[in-house]
Write a protein that holds these residues in place. Sequence first.
Motif, PDB file in Angstrom:
ATOM      1  N   LEU A   1      45.357  37.367  39.231  1.00  0.00           N
ATOM      2  CA  LEU A   1      46.575  37.577  40.023  1.00  0.00           C
ATOM      3  C   LEU A   1      46.320  38.709  41.013  1.00  0.00           C
ATOM      4  N   GLU A   2      46.710  38.479  42.258  1.00  0.00           N
ATOM      5  CA  GLU A   2      46.540  39.505  43.283  1.00  0.00           C
ATOM      6  C   GLU A   2      47.733  39.511  44.221  1.00  0.00           C
TER       7      GLU A   2
ATOM      8  N   ALA B   1      62.843  40.110  39.928  1.00  0.00           N
ATOM      9  CA  ALA B   1      62.108  39.085  40.675  1.00  0.00           C
ATOM     10  C   ALA B   1      60.618  39.157  40.373  1.00  0.00           C
ATOM     11  N   ALA B   2      60.053  40.359  40.335  1.00  0.00           N
ATOM     12  CA  ALA B   2      58.622  40.507  40.049  1.00  0.00           C
ATOM     13  C   ALA B   2      58.292  40.006  38.647  1.00  0.00           C
ATOM     14  N   SER B   3      59.144  40.312  37.683  1.00  0.00           N
ATOM     15  CA  SER B   3      58.925  39.822  36.313  1.00  0.00           C
ATOM     16  C   SER B   3      58.907  38.303  36.278  1.00  0.00           C
ATOM     17  N   ALA B   4      59.855  37.688  36.949  1.00  0.00           N
ATOM     18  CA  ALA B   4      59.926  36.228  36.968  1.00  0.00           C
ATOM     19  C   ALA B   4      58.700  35.627  37.651  1.00  0.00           C
ATOM     20  N   LEU B   5      58.263  36.226  38.762  1.00  0.00           N
ATOM     21  CA  LEU B   5      57.084  35.721  39.460  1.00  0.00           C
ATOM     22  C   LEU B   5      55.829  35.847  38.602  1.00  0.00           C
ATOM     23  N   LEU B   6      55.645  37.007  37.987  1.00  0.00           N
ATOM     24  CA  LEU B   6      54.459  37.207  37.140  1.00  0.00           C
ATOM     25  C   LEU B   6      54.447  36.257  35.952  1.00  0.00           C
ATOM     26  N   ARG B   7      55.586  36.092  35.307  1.00  0.00           N
ATOM     27  CA  ARG B   7      55.674  35.153  34.175  1.00  0.00           C
ATOM     28  C   ARG B   7      55.344  33.729  34.627  1.00  0.00           C
ATOM     29  N   THR B   8      55.894  33.323  35.752  1.00  0.00           N
ATOM     30  CA  THR B   8      55.650  31.968  36.262  1.00  0.00           C
ATOM     31  C   THR B   8      54.172  31.763  36.576  1.00  0.00           C
ATOM     32  N   LEU B   9      53.555  32.743  37.233  1.00  0.00           N
ATOM     33  CA  LEU B   9      52.132  32.629  37.553  1.00  0.00           C
ATOM     34  C   LEU B   9      51.276  32.604  36.288  1.00  0.00           C
TER      35      LEU B   9
ATOM     36  N   ALA C   1      48.891  29.484  35.015  1.00  0.00           N
ATOM     37  CA  ALA C   1      47.475  29.631  34.657  1.00  0.00           C
ATOM     38  C   ALA C   1      47.208  29.092  33.250  1.00  0.00           C
ATOM     39  N   LEU C   2      48.070  29.423  32.309  1.00  0.00           N
ATOM     40  CA  LEU C   2      47.896  28.927  30.938  1.00  0.00           C
ATOM     41  C   LEU C   2      48.004  27.405  30.884  1.00  0.00           C
ATOM     42  N   ASP C   3      48.968  26.854  31.602  1.00  0.00           N
ATOM     43  CA  ASP C   3      49.126  25.396  31.653  1.00  0.00           C
ATOM     44  C   ASP C   3      47.908  24.718  32.267  1.00  0.00           C
ATOM     45  N   ASP C   4      47.225  25.421  33.166  1.00  0.00           N
ATOM     46  CA  ASP C   4      46.033  24.877  33.811  1.00  0.00           C
ATOM     47  C   ASP C   4      44.779  25.068  32.961  1.00  0.00           C
ATOM     48  N   GLY C   5      44.937  25.656  31.766  1.00  0.00           N
ATOM     49  CA  GLY C   5      43.815  25.815  30.853  1.00  0.00           C
ATOM     50  C   GLY C   5      43.104  27.152  30.908  1.00  0.00           C
ATOM     51  N   CYS C   6      43.627  28.097  31.666  1.00  0.00           N
ATOM     52  CA  CYS C   6      42.997  29.414  31.737  1.00  0.00           C
ATOM     53  C   CYS C   6      43.246  30.178  30.438  1.00  0.00           C
ATOM     54  N   LYS C   7      42.217  30.857  29.974  1.00  0.00           N
ATOM     55  CA  LYS C   7      42.325  31.644  28.749  1.00  0.00           C
ATOM     56  C   LYS C   7      42.264  33.144  29.037  1.00  0.00           C
TER      57      LYS C   7
ATOM     58  N   TYR D   1      53.765  45.703  34.353  1.00  0.00           N
ATOM     59  CA  TYR D   1      52.551  45.033  33.881  1.00  0.00           C
ATOM     60  C   TYR D   1      52.391  45.215  32.369  1.00  0.00           C
ATOM     61  N   GLN D   2      52.606  46.436  31.908  1.00  0.00           N
ATOM     62  CA  GLN D   2      52.480  46.724  30.474  1.00  0.00           C
ATOM     63  C   GLN D   2      53.541  45.972  29.680  1.00  0.00           C
ATOM     64  N   ALA D   3      54.757  45.912  30.178  1.00  0.00           N
ATOM     65  CA  ALA D   3      55.843  45.212  29.470  1.00  0.00           C
ATOM     66  C   ALA D   3      55.542  43.722  29.330  1.00  0.00           C
ATOM     67  N   LEU D   4      54.779  43.174  30.276  1.00  0.00           N
ATOM     68  CA  LEU D   4      54.427  41.760  30.222  1.00  0.00           C
ATOM     69  C   LEU D   4      53.137  41.502  29.429  1.00  0.00           C
ATOM     70  N   GLY D   5      52.557  42.562  28.862  1.00  0.00           N
ATOM     71  CA  GLY D   5      51.387  42.394  28.000  1.00  0.00           C
ATOM     72  C   GLY D   5      50.049  42.727  28.625  1.00  0.00           C
ATOM     73  N   PHE D   6      50.040  43.141  29.875  1.00  0.00           N
ATOM     74  CA  PHE D   6      48.782  43.544  30.493  1.00  0.00           C
ATOM     75  C   PHE D   6      48.418  44.937  30.010  1.00  0.00           C
ATOM     76  N   HIS D   7      47.123  45.183  29.847  1.00  0.00           N
ATOM     77  CA  HIS D   7      46.648  46.511  29.484  1.00  0.00           C
ATOM     78  C   HIS D   7      45.401  46.823  30.303  1.00  0.00           C
ATOM     79  N   LYS D   8      45.138  48.101  30.452  1.00  0.00           N
ATOM     80  CA  LYS D   8      43.977  48.517  31.232  1.00  0.00           C
ATOM     81  C   LYS D   8      42.714  48.091  30.499  1.00  0.00           C
ATOM     82  N   ALA D   9      41.900  47.310  31.182  1.00  0.00           N
ATOM     83  CA  ALA D   9      40.670  46.798  30.576  1.00  0.00           C
ATOM     84  C   ALA D   9      39.445  47.544  31.090  1.00  0.00           C
TER      85      ALA D   9
END
Length: 78
Positions: free
Chosen positions: A11-12, A25-33, A37-43, A59-67
């Motif tokens: 995501l960029e 709006a940002a939360s909804a967009l990120l969730r949709t994207l 991706a998951l529906d398209d088979g991305c892991k 980002y953190q609330a949606l489950g992203f973490h610094k990698a």
Amino acid sequence: ELFESGSTAKLEDLCVRPEFRHRKAASALLRTLALTALDDGCKNLTLTADENDTPRELYQALGFHKAGDFWAITWTLS
């Protein structure tokens, strides 16, 4: 923007117009994207942002973490 390659999605450049900020709006967009991706088979799903990016809590609330940190070179065509 959502880029997919094999089992990886990136995501960029998520932008929300000022009149839609602070209205989830940002939360909804990120969730949709992410679901797309998951529906398209991305892991693997990555999001690239500055460490001090304003919506880092989102980002953190949606489950992203610094990698990790990465270093980039920017080239311009003259």
